[in-house]
Design a protein around this motif. Structure first.
Motif: not given
Ligand code: ZN
Ligand code: APR
Length: 369
Positions: A92-95, A98, A106-108
């Motif tokens: 996700c590049r956001n969690c 990441c 990634c755990q999103a």
């Molecule tokens: Zn992530």
């Protein structure tokens, strides 16, 4: 829409080919036409009923490749016609994970993925009005599937999907374990336990990294030839070793492996893999997946004296970032996928792919639609 899928109605039953209903993509989701899918041990494990998280009825499959047909609202990174590989480890590049830069886990959408549903909590698949579970967030044993945008790696247009589908799991896991997790250096001695699709890909990765000795260990002598073709320098059949395997390997590597890789999923072999590592610095990477509830053991002195035990999922690969490059490596002839495909078959024959796997007769079967 109506799609063709191999449905797992319950554990221990053969898959059945059905025409099922698939809803279109919702916000942040993408409809993908799957062109090919590898059949992997994880699918077989879930189908066996031994997977405590296994859910039925479900559409299994997680080693696929396809073409984007339609994108849901808010999808920015993909458009109709893009070639993609679905990712059971999204990016996700956001969690927190990441953003850490330290892991690919990634755990999103982990929670909903584990429950067999899309991130909004519902399934897109149904049969006669009854919901079917998604599997590993990918469900590639269907000619169309819906996948979250963050779980799709966009790849180049000229890559043959019936080959690069295998980069969705086993091959990338093996190569990534060497490059991302172990970070094998030029001149290192490497021992690989288990020469299936994963272990053979560890061999390829070790060759790419410039390893010195690449020792393959397998009880099946038929694995020797392909191992050597991919870069293995020594083959060891434990059944033919007199005495214990660990001292034999320590001796062969003149003190122990710089890196060892367990690619079987056997906790006893995981111990041997650690203990054949070089005193002071050798690292053992656990790649194989052991059965639920199993435990590993060794004497703590093995760790006190400088050996390291670590593990990897999907070879530490960040799918959206790394997979396009691995596809390039294949297209440039740097890695071999073709020799790991033992058979192509239509989705209608998918149960035979499981039979071949259980008989140890295949490395990878690829089903096409
Ligand atoms: Zn992530
Ligand atoms: N010692 C040495 N080799 C063994 C042993 C053993 N005790 N038991 C099995 N093997 C060999 C088999 O002969 C086979 O060649 O290990 C290899 C395993 O290969 P596959 O069954 O084809 O498995 P693969 O697809 O490579 O996956 C390996 O990674 O993803 C996980 O769940 C997967 O745990 C599995 C592992």
């Amino acid at each position: 829409m109506k799609v063709k899928a191999a449905v797992a109605h319950s554990a221990k039953q053969p898959l059945s080919i059905e025409i099922v209903d698939l809803e279109g993509p919702k916000e942040g989701e993408v409809l993908v036409e799957i062109k090919a899918s590898g059949v992997c041990h994880t699918d077989a494990y879930t189908l066996s009923g031994a997977d405590p998280e296994g859910l039925f009825p479900a559409i299994l499959g997680h080693e696929g490749a396809g073409i984007v047909v339609e994108v849901g609202s808010g999808v920015k990174s993909l458009q109709k016609g893009d070639r993609v590989i679905p990712l059971y480890v999204p990016e996700c590049r956001n969690c927190k994970f990441c953003l850490s830069g330290k892991t690919n886990l990634c755990q999103a959408i982990r929670e909903t993925q584990g429950k067999g549903v899309m991130p909004d909590g519902s399934s897109r698949f149904s049969l006669n009005g009854k919901m079917l579970h998604h599997y590993m967030g990918t469900s590639t044993f269907a000619n169309y599937t819906v996948v979250p945008e963050i779980a799709l790696a966009k790849i180049r247009e000229d890559a043959p999907l019936e080959k690069v589908c295998l980069l969705g799991c086993g091959i990338t896991t093996g190569i990534g374990a060497v490059i991302n997790t172990a970070k094998v250096q030029v001149g290192d001695n490497v021992v690989v336990f288990g020469l299936g699709g994963v272990g053979l890909s560890v061999i390829q990765g070790a060759k790419l990294a410039g390893a010195n000795m690449i020792i393959g260990v397998d009880i099946n002598p038929n694995k020797k030839a392909l191992g050597e073709k991919l870069g293995m320098t020594h083959f060891v059949n434990p059944k033919e070793v007199e005495g214990d395997l660990v001292p034999y390997l320590v001796n062969l590597t003149n003190g122990g492996a710089d890196f060892s890789f367990e690619c079987i999923g056997n906790v006893k072999i995981m111990r041997q893999a650690l203990e054949c590592c070089h005193k002071g610095w050798g690292t053992c990477v656990i790649v194989g997946v052991a059965g639920a509830g199993e435990e590993i053991s060794t004497r703590p002195f093995q760790l006190v004296t400088g050996r390291t035990w670590k593990g990897t999922a999907f070879g530490g690969t960040k799918g959206r970032t790394h997979l396009p490059k691995i596809v390039d490596w294949y297209m440039e002839g740097k890695i071999n996928i073709d020799d790991l495909i033992t058979e192509f078959m239509p989705i209608e024959d998918i149960n035979r792919a499981f039979d071949l796997m259980h008989a140890g007769k295949s490395i990878r079967s690829v089903v096409t639609f």
